[in-house]
Design an enzyme around this catalytic site. Structure first.
Site, PDB file in Angstrom:
ATOM      1  CG  HIS A 142      46.099  74.255  86.792  1.00 31.39           C
ATOM      2  ND1 HIS A 142      46.615  73.082  86.293  1.00 31.39           N
ATOM      3  CD2 HIS A 142      44.795  74.268  86.431  1.00 31.39           C
ATOM      4  CE1 HIS A 142      45.657  72.431  85.639  1.00 31.39           C
ATOM      5  NE2 HIS A 142      44.534  73.126  85.712  1.00 31.39           N
ATOM      6  CG  ASN A 184      44.298  69.048  82.624  1.00 29.59           C
ATOM      7  OD1 ASN A 184      45.064  69.888  83.081  1.00 29.59           O
ATOM      8  ND2 ASN A 184      42.985  69.151  82.687  1.00 29.59           N
ATOM      9  CG  HIS A 199      44.954  82.735  76.147  1.00 27.92           C
ATOM     10  ND1 HIS A 199      43.714  82.198  76.423  1.00 27.92           N
ATOM     11  CD2 HIS A 199      44.738  83.699  75.213  1.00 27.92           C
ATOM     12  CE1 HIS A 199      42.807  82.799  75.674  1.00 27.92           C
ATOM     13  NE2 HIS A 199      43.401  83.694  74.934  1.00 27.92           N
TER      14      HIS A 199
HETATM   15 FE1  HDD Z   1      42.285  75.678  82.910  1.00 25.42          FE
HETATM   16  C1  HDD Z   1      44.903  77.197  84.421  1.00 25.42           C
HETATM   17  C2  HDD Z   1      44.335  73.164  81.874  1.00 25.42           C
HETATM   18  C3  HDD Z   1      39.544  73.937  81.740  1.00 25.42           C
HETATM   19  C4  HDD Z   1      40.345  78.298  83.528  1.00 25.42           C
HETATM   20  N1  HDD Z   1      44.219  75.259  83.112  1.00 25.42           N
HETATM   21  C5  HDD Z   1      45.154  76.012  83.767  1.00 25.42           C
HETATM   22  C6  HDD Z   1      46.439  75.400  83.685  1.00 25.42           C
HETATM   23  C7  HDD Z   1      46.281  74.256  82.961  1.00 25.42           C
HETATM   24  C8  HDD Z   1      44.885  74.174  82.603  1.00 25.42           C
HETATM   25  C9  HDD Z   1      47.353  73.278  82.581  1.00 25.42           C
HETATM   26  C10 HDD Z   1      47.704  75.897  84.315  1.00 25.42           C
HETATM   27  C11 HDD Z   1      48.473  76.771  83.405  1.00 25.42           C
HETATM   28  C12 HDD Z   1      49.752  77.190  84.069  1.00 25.42           C
HETATM   29  O1  HDD Z   1      50.576  76.305  84.348  1.00 25.42           O
HETATM   30  O2  HDD Z   1      49.911  78.386  84.303  1.00 25.42           O
HETATM   31  N2  HDD Z   1      41.983  73.878  82.075  1.00 25.42           N
HETATM   32  C13 HDD Z   1      42.977  73.041  81.626  1.00 25.42           C
HETATM   33  C14 HDD Z   1      42.386  71.990  80.839  1.00 25.42           C
HETATM   34  C15 HDD Z   1      41.036  72.199  80.828  1.00 25.42           C
HETATM   35  C16 HDD Z   1      40.788  73.391  81.581  1.00 25.42           C
HETATM   36  C17 HDD Z   1      43.159  70.895  80.153  1.00 25.42           C
HETATM   37  C18 HDD Z   1      39.954  71.415  80.156  1.00 25.42           C
HETATM   38  C19 HDD Z   1      40.055  70.912  79.020  1.00 25.42           C
HETATM   39  N3  HDD Z   1      40.315  76.014  82.702  1.00 25.42           N
HETATM   40  C20 HDD Z   1      39.344  75.210  82.157  1.00 25.42           C
HETATM   41  C21 HDD Z   1      38.097  75.911  82.056  1.00 25.42           C
HETATM   42  C22 HDD Z   1      38.317  77.155  82.545  1.00 25.42           C
HETATM   43  C23 HDD Z   1      39.705  77.207  82.952  1.00 25.42           C
HETATM   44  C24 HDD Z   1      36.822  75.341  81.498  1.00 25.42           C
HETATM   45  C25 HDD Z   1      37.376  78.303  82.665  1.00 25.42           C
HETATM   46  C26 HDD Z   1      36.354  78.513  81.896  1.00 25.42           C
HETATM   47  N4  HDD Z   1      42.562  77.371  83.891  1.00 25.42           N
HETATM   48  C27 HDD Z   1      41.613  78.339  83.986  1.00 25.42           C
HETATM   49  C28 HDD Z   1      42.106  79.602  84.652  1.00 25.42           C
HETATM   50  C29 HDD Z   1      43.616  79.268  84.890  1.00 25.42           C
HETATM   51  C30 HDD Z   1      43.722  77.833  84.392  1.00 25.42           C
HETATM   52  C31 HDD Z   1      41.302  80.036  85.808  1.00 25.42           C
HETATM   53  C32 HDD Z   1      44.190  79.499  86.268  1.00 25.42           C
HETATM   54  C33 HDD Z   1      45.497  80.210  86.056  1.00 25.42           C
HETATM   55  C34 HDD Z   1      45.548  80.517  84.645  1.00 25.42           C
HETATM   56  O3  HDD Z   1      44.423  80.059  84.040  1.00 25.42           O
HETATM   57  O4  HDD Z   1      46.445  81.093  84.074  1.00 25.42           O
HETATM   58  O5  HDD Z   1      41.938  80.682  83.810  1.00 25.42           O
END
Ligand code: HDD
Length: 721
Positions: free
Chosen positions: A72, A146, A337
């Site tokens: 993202h 999402n 978060h």
């Molecule tokens: Fe995630 C970012 C949505 C599964 C780990 N995620 C991130 C963002 C969104 C989502 C909208 C962007 C937030 C922003 O605009 O700063 N992610 C989802 C959804 C998931 C999902 C709807 C499934 C239901 N994500 C998911 C899993 C993991 C992560 C299973 C790890 C175990 N997601 C992350 C991250 C991010 C992230 C790596 C990247 C930047 C951040 O978090 O702040 O931690």
């Protein structure tokens, strides 16, 4: 404390700086006298270390970037507020921001793509992030969702593998922002649990027309808790008030080159113009005792709850009404978060969600290099914060007193613990009992039913788009073995789908395909109960076509003209479009003033070199002998019409303009035939004679735009534009 829709804006105000009518200063506040040259030993001599202004300016610049988000990375943010319609959700949750119709809670939303890096194109085929931070009176609540309701995987332990597979290859860092390469499809084809989400990603949902025209989903099942402590399961849905609409793939690819900021620009300009995007929050509520009443597990994030089984309940409306002042300070530094919860909302044991609860804070630490990121203005809650977490890089708050521990008597026992009735967060007391085991419940072990459900619920044009998307994605896969494995999965989802995909990718549907499963599934009581659960064969709500909202609000309409157009007609059509909420742009060969047949002038908004039909939702070519003569000589104009036709957009023209349609070979129909107008209008092309009533003509055009796309044109063989 009481918040209103302006509270966050007021809080941010103390951090804003404009420099208007001020002298430039160093970071220490010393006024700068000259910033064009560095301090040197002689005008041709070396730079001097004592030049504190140069050193500070350079150092600051050298440290201006922070790691982009690992997923993202590319996103766009907006401020707004959320307001419940009424208090009916009180029965289910004590979260005040969801139940008090008099509270307008400030929000910050960040929409994003997932795979591409920060500078990648907006319109790629991808999931879109839809993350909302609610600055509630009881602290920050983040709904990190999402634009698609299921997810690829069931267990967070596979997230790193999923992301590695879909991101560019590790050796050559290609391709950018695209799943269309061997590693992703290798992974997917070995992971049957991805199949439901694969269907969504191949569908038009993956190429939204606008961030304003897509729905949002919390994905996981969460919990709502009411005043009495009773818990229920809940799924969150955002519904766009403009409806969910897509681009077409050819258009999306071209936009990625002509305007890689397409979605970002659209959001920014819409808010700037006062077309404030609105989304309705809805919930699906399931009683705890109904947990196993479905044929899927509520804790499995690769599943949806069909709305036929649990209808949506509208909660309130979110309005996005303000663009950020500074991209970095707000959109880049905002830290979401899923574990940011307020009383009345809690998590479930969904193993994907549980993993996310660890991952987000962990990644913020990588991005900010400090645990103090919650103090950054955009992340600060409106609710005041009091605790003993007082140190670390870039600490802003000056905690007073000696007692930085609990319990203490020196600090008068403060800050105090809050009993539940004073808003203290109490985790839902779910009974948990089990053996330590690296396994999933057998109730997670059906990976195909909902993929089939999705396919069966699509309209024929939507199915066609899925097949074409698969032709593209798998066509880019070099390994025939991987292509064939995917066909094996498609064949289980629907033999029709598999056959149609097979035709485009040069491999046969395998006869004896057996999906491999990498998960370890363990049978248990829950899965036995669940197998008897309710299911449906089709669910209308997943189809965008079956639920399109017929409005032209905020749509962009091109008026294609050169000198000699019919001024009266243009003004009438333009007014009708604008009255209906659309926006018009005059497009000609060059910028400048264009003269009407009767001498009036209109200024061109865009020239052919700065725009293209892909940037409009519909096009209108006004009548006028001279304008049409000129357009007929312009390759760009003919291409404009041809391309808009190919992309199934509404087109309107009258009188002489019909000749342009003929030249653009839009239909290959006999324009002289008595029923040609009907044939055209069935396909979203509105025509009228020289003396037609402009009002009626405009109304028909508006009706055609409301349909958004006229997919029946796709039946026709079309020359690529
Ligand atoms: Fe995630 C970012 C949505 C599964 C780990 N995620 C991130 C963002 C969104 C989502 C909208 C962007 C937030 C922003 O605009 O700063 N992610 C989802 C959804 C998931 C999902 C709807 C499934 C239901 N994500 C998911 C899993 C993991 C992560 C299973 C790890 C175990 N997601 C992350 C991250 C991010 C992230 C790596 C990247 C930047 C951040 O978090 O702040 O931690």
């Amino acid at each position: 404390m009481k918040v209103n829709k302006n509270s966050k804006n007021q809080q941010l105000e103390q951090f804003r700086e404009e420099g208007k009518d001020q002298y430039m200063t160093t970071d220490q506040g010393v006024r700068v006298n000259h910033t064009d040259d560095s301090l040197k030993a002689g005008s041709r001599g070396p730079l001097l270390m004592e030049d504190f202004h140069f050193r500070e300016k350079m150092t600051h610049f050298d440290h201006e970037s922070i790691p982009e988000r690992v997923v993202h990375a590319r996103g766009s943010g907006a401020h707004g507020y959320f307001q419940p319609y009424n208090d009916t959700l009180k029965e289910f949750t004590k979260a005040k921001f969801l139940t008090d119709p008099n509270t307008q809670t400030p929000v910050f939303v960040r929409f994003s793509t997932v795979v591409g890096s920060r500078g990648s194109a907006d319109t790629v085929r991808d999931v879109r992030g839809f993350a909302t931070k609610f600055y509630t009176e009881e602290g920050n609540y983040d709904l990190v969702g999402n634009n698609m309701p299921p997810f690829f995987i069931q267990d967070a332990n596979k997230f790193a593998d999923l992301v590695h597979a879909i991101k560019p290859d590790p050796d050559n860092e290609m391709p950018q922002a695209s799943a269309a390469h061997d590693t992703f499809w290798d992974f997917a084809s070995l992971m049957p649990e991805t199949m439901h989400m694969i269907m969504w990603v191949l569908s038009d949902r993956a190429i939204p027309r606008s961030f304003r025209m897509m729905d949002g989903f919390g994905v996981h099942t969460f919990r709502l808790i009411n005043e009495e402590g009773k818990a229920r399961f809940v799924k969150f849905h955002w519904r766009s008030k403009l409806g969910a609409h897509s681009l077409v793939w050819d258009e999306a690819q071209k936009l990625a080159g002509k305007d890689p900021d397409w979605l970002r620009r659209d959001l920014w300009e819409a808010i700037d113009m006062g077309d404030h995007p609105e989304f309705e929050l809805n919930v699906q509520i399931v009683e705890e005792e109904d947990e196993f009443k479905f044929d899927f597990d509520l804790l499995d994030a690769t599943k949806i709850i069909p709305e036929e089984l649990v209808p949506l309940r509208p909660v309130g409306k979110m309005v996005l009404n303000r663009n950020p002042d500074n991209f970095f300070a707000e959109t880049e530094q905002v830290a979401f978060h899923p574990g940011n919860l307020v009383p009345g909302i809690d998590v479930t044991n969904d193993p994907l969600l549980q993993g996310r609860l660890f991952s987000y804070v962990d990644t913020q630490l990588n991005r900010f290099n400090s645990a103090n990121f919650a103090e950054v203005p955009i992340n600060r809650p409106l609710a005041s914060t009091h605790n003993h977490q007082g140190a670390g890089f870039m600490r802003h708050t000056i905690n007073k007193g000696k007692a930085n521990y609990w319990p203490n008597s020196i600090g008068g026992g403060c800050p105090m613990m809050a009993p539940e009735k004073m808003g203290g967060y109490v985790h839902h007391m779910e009974k948990v009992d089990g053996h330590k085991i690296r396994a999933r419940s057998e109730s997670f072990n059906d990976h195909y039913s909902q993929a089939t459900l999705f396919w069966n619920s699509m309209t024929e044009p939507e199915k066609k788009h899925i097949v074409k998307a698969a032709h593209f994605e798998l066509g880019k896969v070099m390994s025939k073995e991987i292509r064939q494995r995917m066909l094996g999965h498609f064949n289980i989802i629907s033999p029709d789908l598999a056959q149609r995909v097979s035709e485009g990718i040069g491999v046969e549907v395998p006869k004896d395909f057996k999906p491999t499963s990498t998960g370890h599934y363990e049978d248990n009581e829950a899965s036995k109960q669940m197998k008897k659960g309710k299911s449906v064969k089709e669910t209308d709500f997943v189809s965008m076509e079956k639920h399109k909202i017929e409005t032209v609000a905020s749509r962009q309409i091109a008026i294609l003209l050169e000198d000699g157009y019919d001024y009266c007609e243009v003004m009438q059509v333009k007014k009708a479009l604008e009255d209906a909420g659309a926006h018009t742009k005059v497009v000609s060969k060059f910028h400048g003033m264009r003269k009407a047949a009767t001498g009036e002038e209109i200024e061109t908004d865009k020239s052919h070199i700065t725009t293209a039909s892909i940037m409009y939702d519909a096009i209108y070519i006004p009548d006028g002998e001279e304008t049409i003569k000129a357009l007929l000589k312009e390759g760009d104009a003919i291409h404009f019409v041809n391309e808009a036709f190919k992309h199934c957009k509404a087109i309107a023209t009258s009188g002489n303009g019909i000749a342009l349609l003929e030249k653009a070979e839009v239909l290959g129909i006999d324009f002289a035939a008595h029923d040609s107008q009907k044939v055209l209008s069935d396909k979203g092309v509105v025509t009228a004679g020289n003396d037609a009533d402009a009002e009626e003509f405009a109304t028909k055009f508006i009706d055609a735009i409301k349909k958004h796309r006229h997919w029946n044109r796709e039946e026709k063989m079309m020359v690529p534009a």
